[in-house]
Design a protein around this motif. Structure first.
Motif: not given
Lengths: 163, 102
Positions: A136, A139-140, A143, B66, B73
């Protein structure tokens, strides 16, 4: 069969959540919200997700609760909240419905949800970081861009006008 | 080890309290509290469900990492919006914010 530590932690989590929503003073509400977050972190530890628990404490109690406290200090209370009577009954209704959902689900599927096995080597920190960074990684990075955008957006929104 | 259904029950209760707070409260800060409670319920549910398989899936923990970052946020932007609304209206009662109503 029932772990006494689980009972204490679950009670602290739920009572903290109720206090967060119902406490008269918003500062007490924020403190109760912090207790509830701590309880959820302890539940993560019971589920062998220690790193997630540490992350939860660092982000929620270290950042979110402090941010909320700052906002409460800046903004102050809402004038004239509605009276409590109807709200208390509907709170009890919500808690009862969710408890029936949980207990009913656990009774109906007692065999479908056994106690979790000991995690052992399959969910230690090394495996977690490997999955996070190898599988991932993209995706990190995305993010982190989202985080930068959110911080810039929040600063722009809350910035005091010059003139 | 506690059966996983107990964790699902705690998650359902947190979700119930959060939805109750979102629907009945008027203060914007309390609604942020409720949103955070719902986030926590979802995270707890994901972690508990990731333990269902044998061997347990570590992907659930990654997803929750995540999700926690996104919740932080969301709280930052939401609180900034609350401060802005307070500056414009001198109140954060959401029922009174009807400026955009036609």
């Amino acid at each position: 069969m029932t772990d006494p530590a689980f009972v204490v932690i679950a009670a602290a989590t739920v009572i903290g959540a109720i206090m967060a929503v119902e406490a008269r003073d918003l500062v007490y509400g924020a403190a109760s919200l912090g207790i509830s977050f701590l309880g959820v972190a302890a539940l993560f530890i019971l589920l062998d997700a220690t790193y997630v628990a540490v992350f939860q404490i660092a982000v929620y109690i270290g950042a979110v609760v402090v941010l909320i406290l700052f906002t409460v200090m800046l903004v102050g209370p809402v004038k004239g909240e509605a009276p409590m009577e109807l709200k208390r009954t509907s709170l009890f209704a919500a808690v009862l419905v969710s408890m029936f959902l949980g207990i009913g689900g656990s009774l109906a599927n007692a065999n479908a949800f056994p106690g979790a096995d000991m995690c052992g080597a399959s969910c230690d920190l090394q495996k977690l970081s490997q999955t996070l960074l190898v599988n991932y990684g993209t995706q990190l990075e995305v993010l982190s861009f989202v985080l930068v955008a959110a911080v810039i957006g929040a600063l722009t929104l809350a910035k005091a006008e010059k003139d | 080890m506690e059966p996983l259904s107990s964790f699902f029950a705690v998650s359902a209760i947190l979700l119930g309290i959060g939805v109750y707070g979102m629907t009945t409260k008027r203060s914007a800060i309390r609604i942020i509290f409720s949103v955070e409670l719902v986030y926590n319920a979802a995270n707890l549910n994901i972690i508990a469900f990731s333990r269902l398989r044998n061997p347990p899936l570590v992907t659930g923990q990654v997803l929750v990492l995540f999700s926690i970052s996104l919740a932080a946020m969301e709280a930052a932007v939401g609180l900034a919006i609350i401060i802005l609304a307070f500056r414009l209206n001198a109140d954060i009662d959401l029922r009174k914010m009807t400026k955009l109503k036609g």
